[in-house]
Structures are given as structure tokens and as C-alpha cells.
Design a protein around this motif. Structure first.
Motif, PDB file in Angstrom:
ATOM      1  N   TYR A  25      43.353  39.702  35.320  1.00 53.18           N
ATOM      2  CA  TYR A  25      43.096  38.935  36.643  1.00 53.18           C
ATOM      3  C   TYR A  25      43.973  37.685  36.621  1.00 53.18           C
ATOM      4  O   TYR A  25      44.684  37.442  37.562  1.00 53.18           O
ATOM      5  CB  TYR A  25      41.733  38.597  36.657  1.00 53.18           C
ATOM      6  CG  TYR A  25      41.428  38.197  38.148  1.00 53.18           C
ATOM      7  CD1 TYR A  25      40.994  38.665  38.984  1.00 53.18           C
ATOM      8  CD2 TYR A  25      41.302  36.554  38.075  1.00 53.18           C
ATOM      9  CE1 TYR A  25      40.628  38.103  40.387  1.00 53.18           C
ATOM     10  CE2 TYR A  25      41.004  36.202  39.238  1.00 53.18           C
ATOM     11  CZ  TYR A  25      40.599  36.686  40.205  1.00 53.18           C
ATOM     12  OH  TYR A  25      40.524  35.817  41.576  1.00 53.18           O
ATOM     13  N   PHE A  26      44.121  36.942  35.528  1.00 52.04           N
ATOM     14  CA  PHE A  26      44.891  35.690  35.703  1.00 52.04           C
ATOM     15  C   PHE A  26      46.175  35.726  35.439  1.00 52.04           C
ATOM     16  O   PHE A  26      47.003  35.111  36.148  1.00 52.04           O
ATOM     17  CB  PHE A  26      44.076  34.738  34.536  1.00 52.04           C
ATOM     18  CG  PHE A  26      42.902  34.113  35.163  1.00 52.04           C
ATOM     19  CD1 PHE A  26      42.560  33.441  35.939  1.00 52.04           C
ATOM     20  CD2 PHE A  26      41.942  34.477  34.124  1.00 52.04           C
ATOM     21  CE1 PHE A  26      41.258  33.004  36.357  1.00 52.04           C
ATOM     22  CE2 PHE A  26      40.399  33.820  34.493  1.00 52.04           C
ATOM     23  CZ  PHE A  26      40.404  33.165  35.408  1.00 52.04           C
ATOM     24  N   PHE A  27      46.872  36.802  34.952  1.00 44.62           N
ATOM     25  CA  PHE A  27      48.213  37.192  34.770  1.00 44.62           C
ATOM     26  C   PHE A  27      48.773  37.601  36.119  1.00 44.62           C
ATOM     27  O   PHE A  27      49.722  37.015  36.558  1.00 44.62           O
ATOM     28  CB  PHE A  27      48.400  38.169  33.627  1.00 44.62           C
ATOM     29  CG  PHE A  27      49.830  38.538  33.481  1.00 44.62           C
ATOM     30  CD1 PHE A  27      50.564  37.801  32.441  1.00 44.62           C
ATOM     31  CD2 PHE A  27      50.507  39.497  34.307  1.00 44.62           C
ATOM     32  CE1 PHE A  27      51.840  37.865  32.152  1.00 44.62           C
ATOM     33  CE2 PHE A  27      51.965  39.695  34.016  1.00 44.62           C
ATOM     34  CZ  PHE A  27      52.774  38.959  32.919  1.00 44.62           C
ATOM     35  N   SER A  28      48.068  38.598  37.067  1.00 45.44           N
ATOM     36  CA  SER A  28      48.445  38.808  38.030  1.00 45.44           C
ATOM     37  C   SER A  28      48.429  37.645  39.129  1.00 45.44           C
ATOM     38  O   SER A  28      49.304  37.524  40.013  1.00 45.44           O
ATOM     39  CB  SER A  28      47.498  40.032  38.634  1.00 45.44           C
ATOM     40  OG  SER A  28      47.909  40.135  40.130  1.00 45.44           O
ATOM     41  N   ILE A  96      53.538  42.672  19.813  1.00 44.32           N
ATOM     42  CA  ILE A  96      53.416  41.982  18.772  1.00 44.32           C
ATOM     43  C   ILE A  96      51.824  41.986  18.295  1.00 44.32           C
ATOM     44  O   ILE A  96      51.558  42.179  17.281  1.00 44.32           O
ATOM     45  CB  ILE A  96      53.825  40.549  18.987  1.00 44.32           C
ATOM     46  CG1 ILE A  96      55.205  40.301  19.215  1.00 44.32           C
ATOM     47  CG2 ILE A  96      53.238  39.603  17.881  1.00 44.32           C
ATOM     48  CD1 ILE A  96      55.856  39.051  19.785  1.00 44.32           C
ATOM     49  N   ARG A  97      51.060  41.967  19.261  1.00 42.56           N
ATOM     50  CA  ARG A  97      49.551  41.862  19.037  1.00 42.56           C
ATOM     51  C   ARG A  97      48.816  43.298  18.987  1.00 42.56           C
ATOM     52  O   ARG A  97      47.871  43.390  18.530  1.00 42.56           O
ATOM     53  CB  ARG A  97      48.757  40.978  20.138  1.00 42.56           C
ATOM     54  CG  ARG A  97      49.097  39.812  20.295  1.00 42.56           C
ATOM     55  CD  ARG A  97      48.821  38.801  19.020  1.00 42.56           C
ATOM     56  NE  ARG A  97      47.330  38.876  18.895  1.00 42.56           N
ATOM     57  CZ  ARG A  97      46.522  37.897  19.214  1.00 42.56           C
ATOM     58  NH1 ARG A  97      46.953  37.053  20.162  1.00 42.56           N
ATOM     59  NH2 ARG A  97      45.322  38.094  18.856  1.00 42.56           N
ATOM     60  N   GLN A  98      49.815  44.348  19.312  1.00 40.57           N
ATOM     61  CA  GLN A  98      49.410  45.738  19.028  1.00 40.57           C
ATOM     62  C   GLN A  98      48.148  45.766  20.090  1.00 40.57           C
ATOM     63  O   GLN A  98      47.041  46.493  19.787  1.00 40.57           O
ATOM     64  CB  GLN A  98      48.927  46.138  17.643  1.00 40.57           C
ATOM     65  CG  GLN A  98      49.985  46.166  16.844  1.00 40.57           C
ATOM     66  CD  GLN A  98      51.078  47.278  17.104  1.00 40.57           C
ATOM     67  OE1 GLN A  98      50.724  48.594  17.195  1.00 40.57           O
ATOM     68  NE2 GLN A  98      52.445  46.855  17.424  1.00 40.57           N
ATOM     69  N   SER A  99      47.963  45.311  21.224  1.00 36.14           N
ATOM     70  CA  SER A  99      47.031  45.319  22.181  1.00 36.14           C
ATOM     71  C   SER A  99      47.040  46.341  23.331  1.00 36.14           C
ATOM     72  O   SER A  99      48.480  47.059  23.146  1.00 36.14           O
ATOM     73  CB  SER A  99      46.600  44.026  22.677  1.00 36.14           C
ATOM     74  OG  SER A  99      47.755  43.480  23.495  1.00 36.14           O
ATOM     75  N   ALA A 100      46.376  46.452  24.333  1.00 36.02           N
ATOM     76  CA  ALA A 100      46.667  47.200  25.407  1.00 36.02           C
ATOM     77  C   ALA A 100      46.600  46.347  26.547  1.00 36.02           C
ATOM     78  O   ALA A 100      45.888  46.606  27.741  1.00 36.02           O
ATOM     79  CB  ALA A 100      45.286  48.116  25.516  1.00 36.02           C
ATOM     80  N   PHE A 101      47.526  45.473  26.573  1.00 33.87           N
ATOM     81  CA  PHE A 101      47.669  44.407  27.691  1.00 33.87           C
ATOM     82  C   PHE A 101      48.646  45.076  28.763  1.00 33.87           C
ATOM     83  O   PHE A 101      48.336  45.328  29.687  1.00 33.87           O
ATOM     84  CB  PHE A 101      48.125  43.195  27.281  1.00 33.87           C
ATOM     85  CG  PHE A 101      48.220  42.132  28.391  1.00 33.87           C
ATOM     86  CD1 PHE A 101      47.057  41.861  29.199  1.00 33.87           C
ATOM     87  CD2 PHE A 101      49.374  41.356  28.568  1.00 33.87           C
ATOM     88  CE1 PHE A 101      47.497  40.644  30.244  1.00 33.87           C
ATOM     89  CE2 PHE A 101      49.545  40.523  29.665  1.00 33.87           C
ATOM     90  CZ  PHE A 101      48.378  40.316  30.253  1.00 33.87           C
ATOM     91  N   PHE A 185      48.619  47.000  36.107  1.00 34.28           N
ATOM     92  CA  PHE A 185      47.527  47.004  35.273  1.00 34.28           C
ATOM     93  C   PHE A 185      46.799  48.421  35.740  1.00 34.28           C
ATOM     94  O   PHE A 185      45.784  49.106  35.210  1.00 34.28           O
ATOM     95  CB  PHE A 185      46.302  46.226  35.204  1.00 34.28           C
ATOM     96  CG  PHE A 185      46.878  44.791  34.514  1.00 34.28           C
ATOM     97  CD1 PHE A 185      47.558  44.546  33.207  1.00 34.28           C
ATOM     98  CD2 PHE A 185      47.271  43.726  35.497  1.00 34.28           C
ATOM     99  CE1 PHE A 185      48.253  43.386  32.779  1.00 34.28           C
ATOM    100  CE2 PHE A 185      47.646  42.443  35.077  1.00 34.28           C
ATOM    101  CZ  PHE A 185      48.186  42.635  33.723  1.00 34.28           C
ATOM    102  N   GLY A 186      47.088  49.007  36.874  1.00 27.73           N
ATOM    103  CA  GLY A 186      46.308  49.933  37.479  1.00 27.73           C
ATOM    104  C   GLY A 186      47.186  51.366  37.554  1.00 27.73           C
ATOM    105  O   GLY A 186      48.060  51.329  37.133  1.00 27.73           O
ATOM    106  N   ASN A 187      46.813  51.860  38.634  1.00 27.81           N
ATOM    107  CA  ASN A 187      47.388  53.177  39.118  1.00 27.81           C
ATOM    108  C   ASN A 187      48.241  52.774  40.448  1.00 27.81           C
ATOM    109  O   ASN A 187      47.697  52.462  41.490  1.00 27.81           O
ATOM    110  CB  ASN A 187      46.647  54.376  39.185  1.00 27.81           C
ATOM    111  CG  ASN A 187      46.047  54.843  38.080  1.00 27.81           C
ATOM    112  OD1 ASN A 187      46.540  54.901  36.881  1.00 27.81           O
ATOM    113  ND2 ASN A 187      44.607  55.107  37.894  1.00 27.81           N
ATOM    114  N   ILE A 188      49.456  53.337  40.462  1.00 25.84           N
ATOM    115  CA  ILE A 188      50.431  52.852  41.526  1.00 25.84           C
ATOM    116  C   ILE A 188      50.157  54.048  42.521  1.00 25.84           C
ATOM    117  O   ILE A 188      50.467  55.113  42.478  1.00 25.84           O
ATOM    118  CB  ILE A 188      51.760  52.877  41.257  1.00 25.84           C
ATOM    119  CG1 ILE A 188      51.896  51.804  40.373  1.00 25.84           C
ATOM    120  CG2 ILE A 188      52.699  52.486  42.546  1.00 25.84           C
ATOM    121  CD1 ILE A 188      53.432  51.311  39.943  1.00 25.84           C
TER     122      ILE A 188
END
Length: 215
Positions: A25-28, A96-101, A185-188
Motif C-alpha cells: 500500500y505505502f509503496f504504491s 535479496i530477501r527471497q520475499s514475495a514483494f 501487485f494485482g492483476n492488470i
């Protein structure tokens, strides 16, 4: 609890744009704020010195619409460069963090380009209508402040009155932030493309008319 409502902050934010994590949310929202702040710097393209250059170009047969397109292209490139850096940084962080960002997707880049082009087109329309960079900056600050407040970019929209929230869904920044969230982060979907395309067309028409009236 009195404040235990679905649209209040918790471990995840149930935002007016759907359910996203706080980081998403805050990144967007941060991306939208950067695009808004960059608009203030574009007033220099419509300053006195640049208008003198425009006059010379017109003497050589370069029409106002071509000059306007050049300004929009320059703004779009600058906006896109900054957005791309942020997007790539997010993808690198994910690696790097192996996350799902964030994950690399060429469709996301295409969507972000359309978003930047829409912002640039409306910046041109505003500065072309106001005709003076000083007035344009003041108008831009006022418009950005009002739209940001109504779109949940300053105060989360959940804290605004219900009647105000019903208006917010029609504001351009609300819709552009929704598009940005889904691009990242969603579906276009066709809705995002159609929404930005409509605002882009409207901004282009207003900017084009304003430019032609100055001839």
C-alpha cells in the motif's frame, strides 16, 4: 471495539483499493506522491526562456502541437525513469530477501508507462490552460492537495466521512492509485487500461485545445 472496522489499519491495510499489505500500500502511494511532486518541477518547461525557444521553433515551421508533444514526451521520460528505478529496486529487494514483494513483468512496465504518460499529459494540460508557470504551480499545488486528501493519499480514506468516500471513487488520483496498485501487485485488467486511456484522452483534448487557442 468502536474502531474495529474492516477499513482501519491492522497487520494488513484494507484499503479502498482492495486488500494489500502495508508495504504494498505505502509503496504504491509513495510512487504516486513522487509523480505528484515531480510535476512541480515541470513548470520550467513553460517558463519565459522556453517560451522564447518555442517562438523561434514556430518561426521555423514547428507547430504548437508538435512542441506540446515534445514537452509531454520529455515529462513522460523523466517520470518513467524515476518510476523504473523504484520498481527495479523493489524487484531487487524481493530477490535479496527471497520475499514475495515485487516481481519483474514487462506488462507492469507497460502499465507504469501508461500511468506516467497520463500524468505528463495532465501536467501539460494544466500548464497550457494557466498559460503562466507561476499561476500553473499554484494551481497544481491546490489541485494536488485537494485531490490527494480526497483520494486517501494524505489521510486514509477510511477516516473520511462516508459521503466524502462516495465522491472519492470518481477522483482521478483515486483511480490512478488503484491502477498503480494493480499494475504492481494485482492483476492488470482491461479496466485499468480503459481508465487510464480515458483520462489520457481527456487530458490530451484539453491540452490540445489550450495550445491551439494560444496561436
Amino acid at each position: 471495539m468502536a474502531f474495529d472496522r474492516e477499513y482501519i489499519f491492522d497487520a494488513t491495510i484494507v484499503s479502498p483499493y482492495g486488500i494489500y499489505s502495508q508495504s504494498e500500500y505505502f509503496f504504491s502511494t509513495g510512487t504516486i506522491w513522487i509523480l505528484l511532486l515531480m510535476g512541480l518541477g515541470f513548470a520550467s518547461l513553460y517558463h519565459g526562456e522556453n517560451r522564447a525557444v518555442e517562438s523561434r521553433l514556430r518561426m521555423y515551421g514547428v507547430g504548437p502541437l508538435k512542441i506540446a508533444c515534445a514537452n509531454v514526451a520529455a515529462m513522460t521520460n523523466m517520470l518513467m525513469a524515476v518510476v523504473t528505478v523504484g520498481y527495479l529496486a523493489g524487484c531487487l529487494y524481493t530477490n535479496i530477501r527471497q520475499s514475495a514483494f515485487l516481481f519483474w513483468d514487462i506488462r507492469t512496465m507497460a502499465g507504469l508507462f501508461l500511468l506516467c504518460l497520463t500524468f505528463a499529459t495532465w501536467y501539460h494540460a494544466l500548464f497550457a490552460v494557466t498559460k503562466k508557470s507561476g499561476i500553473g504551480i499554484l494551481t497544481l499545488i491546490a489541485c494536488e492537495g485537494i485531490l490527494a486528501l480526497g483520494s486517501g493519499l494524505i489521510v486514509p480514506i477510511a477516516y473520511l466521512p462516508k459521503w466524502f468516500r462516495s465522491i472519492s471513487v470518481w477522483l482521478p488520483l483515486y483511480q490512478w492509485n488503484q491502477c498503480n496498485l494493480n499494475f504492481l501487485f494485482g492483476n492488470i485488467s482491461r479496466w485499468e487500461i480503459g481508465c487510464l486511456g480515458t483520462w489520457l484522452l481527456l487530458g490530451g483534448i484539453i491540452g490540445g485545445i489550450a495550445v491551439c487557442e494560444k496561436r
